[in-house]
Design an enzyme around this catalytic site. Structure first.
Site, mmCIF file in Angstrom:
data_model
loop_
_atom_site.group_PDB
_atom_site.id
_atom_site.type_symbol
_atom_site.label_atom_id
_atom_site.label_comp_id
_atom_site.label_asym_id
_atom_site.label_seq_id
_atom_site.Cartn_x
_atom_site.Cartn_y
_atom_site.Cartn_z
ATOM 1 C CE LYS A 152 0.339 -4.000 3.105
ATOM 2 N NZ LYS A 152 0.125 -2.134 3.837
ATOM 3 C CD GLU A 201 1.881 4.841 6.391
ATOM 4 O OE1 GLU A 201 1.194 4.173 5.940
ATOM 5 O OE2 GLU A 201 1.615 5.310 7.987
ATOM 6 C CB THR A 218 -0.495 0.313 1.654
ATOM 7 O OG1 THR A 218 -0.526 -0.366 2.876
ATOM 8 C CG2 THR A 218 -1.933 -1.438 1.337
ATOM 9 C CB THR A 269 4.218 -8.058 9.713
ATOM 10 O OG1 THR A 269 4.255 -6.148 9.787
ATOM 11 C CG2 THR A 269 4.114 -8.508 9.346
ATOM 12 C CB THR A 329 -9.720 11.199 0.544
ATOM 13 O OG1 THR A 329 -8.819 12.152 1.531
ATOM 14 C CG2 THR A 329 -11.299 11.151 1.475
ATOM 15 C CG ASN A 345 -0.710 7.755 8.163
ATOM 16 O OD1 ASN A 345 -1.348 6.744 7.978
ATOM 17 N ND2 ASN A 345 1.192 7.886 8.097
#
Length: 408
Positions: free
Chosen positions: A180, A277, A154, A191, A408, A403
């Site tokens: 992932k 991230e 992702t 995970t 959206t 995040n």
């Protein structure tokens, strides 16, 4: 044991495939979002799942299908978590049924994984409509494993793959995995999604024991942001096609298998922590000379999960007080007056605290040490012989950006 290429296709009898089917509206056409992993024969299978009370539908389907400890295929999608979603259980079962139909495998031997946005209906029609084409692409090539890895990503920026070759009772065995995980990583099981395959023959109950223990020592020692996902799933399939004598008790062969599983899982866990991230640094915290491994683990995890420590690492600030503070609220027993803290990296090492008190240290050297991509926080609590290492990443401006508009 030696590292090899191949991921989930490194083991004999396993094939993989991936394609773009359009799970998420508006996703790039070139982005794979559906993956399939198939064993040539039924495999002993074990899995661990999230401890979050809110669990995605695929987890319940996997639990049902693993009651006998046997599986033969895994189908997984990105773009939609199928968690808290309308028709969630029905669509998870339809996903398994679609994979079973095109592979000729019994439906209850197909496991399901999903990752992505929570609370939206899964586009099961797109998945079902692409399953035949997906099965037609099945291959045992290393590239097929890479493509499957990309399909479950992702916000991940890099693929996460690992594989090893090892000798078991005179037979050459292989084990490989893909994973992932970049955000919502603070596992209490394994995970986000992790699939491991091996051609080693092992009893299902021992496989389950090995996986549960290895998960505790690898995936459960990483944190990116303190959030435990609704979809955390770690699966290991062992089809026995290497031809080794069945491992059915904890002998030398079992410990060899265990070491291989730990190597694969630790490699994947570190790659997840490094790819957090927005992250720019991998943080490794080792607590040594503890009274118990459990206490060392608790202390190390508290440090790498601390937002203030993570922010300090991003700013290349040797703010060791934040490290000691995080240790103090970990609820693990230790004596602050015994603690030594240091930072190290490829650029050198610097000790910043001794006997629980600050030292005069070279700030320029400390900044140089913390400027590297991989940083170690080294803690000695001088109370025993046990130790543990936990893995995390720094906290950057990009984490909020990624995040802030994820849905959206």
């Amino acid at each position: 044991m030696k590292k090899i290429e191949g991921g989930v296709c490194a083991a004999t009898g396993f094939r993989a495939a991936a394609l773009h089917c359009g799970v998420k509206t508006g996703s790039p056409q070139e982005k794979n979002d559906l993956a399939l992993i198939v064993s040539a024969c039924p495999a002993a299978t074990a899995a661990t799942f999230t401890n979050n009370r809110v669990k995605a539908a695929p987890i319940y389907v996997c639990m049902e299908h693993l009651e006998n400890g046997v599986a033969q295929a895994i189908v997984a999608n990105s773009g939609n978590a199928n968690a808290c979603a309308p028709e969630g259980m029905e669509n998870a079962r339809r996903m398994a049924a679609a994979a079973a139909k095109v592979t000729g495998i019994e439906e209850d031997r197909v496991l399901v994984g999903s990752t992505g946005v929570i609370g939206q209906r899964l586009n099961i029609e797109a998945i079902e409509g692409s399953m035949e084409a997906l099965a037609a692409k099945l291959s045992d090539s290393a590239e097929a494993s890479v493509e499957a890895n990309r399909a479950i990503m992702t916000t991940d920026l890099v693929e996460k793959t690992a594989a090893v070759e090892f000798d078991c009772g005179g037979k050459t065995c292989h084990m490989g995995g893909i994973a992932k995980g970049s955000g919502m990583i603070h596992p209490n099981m394994g995970t986000m999604l992790c699939f491991v395959t091996t051609d080693c023959a092992i009893d299902p109950s021992l496989l389950r024991t090995a996986l549960q223990d290895v998960v505790e020592r690898t995936f459960n020692r990483i944190s990116v942001d303190g959030d435990t996902s609704t979809n955390d799933t770690c699966v290991v399939m062992a089809n026995g096609m290497a031809g080794n004598q069945l491992i059915d008790w904890k002998d030398e062969a079992y410990h060899t298998f265990y070491a291989a599983l730990e190597e694969v899982c630790l490699t994947l866990a570190k790659k997840m922590a490094a790819d957090g991230e927005g992250a720019s640094k991998l943080i490794c915290c080792t607590v040594k000379n503890s009274r118990a491994e459990e206490y060392a683990e608790r202390l190390a995890k508290a440090v790498i999960a601390s937002s203030l420590v993570k922010a300090a690492m991003f700013g290349e600030d040797a703010n060791w007080g934040r490290v000691l503070c995080a240790m103090g609220y970990s609820k693990a027993p230790f004596r602050p007056e015994y603690v030594t803290i240091g930072f190290s990296s490829a650029a050198g090492a610097v000790t910043v605290c001794e006997h629980g008190e600050g030292l005069d240290f070279d700030e320029d050297l400390a900044k140089k040490v913390l400027s590297e991509k991989e940083i170690s926080i080294d803690i000695d609590i001088h109370e025993g012989d046990d130790q543990a290492t936990a893995f995390g990443c720094d906290l950057t401006y990009d984490y909020v950006r990624i995040n802030g508009d994820y849905r959206t």
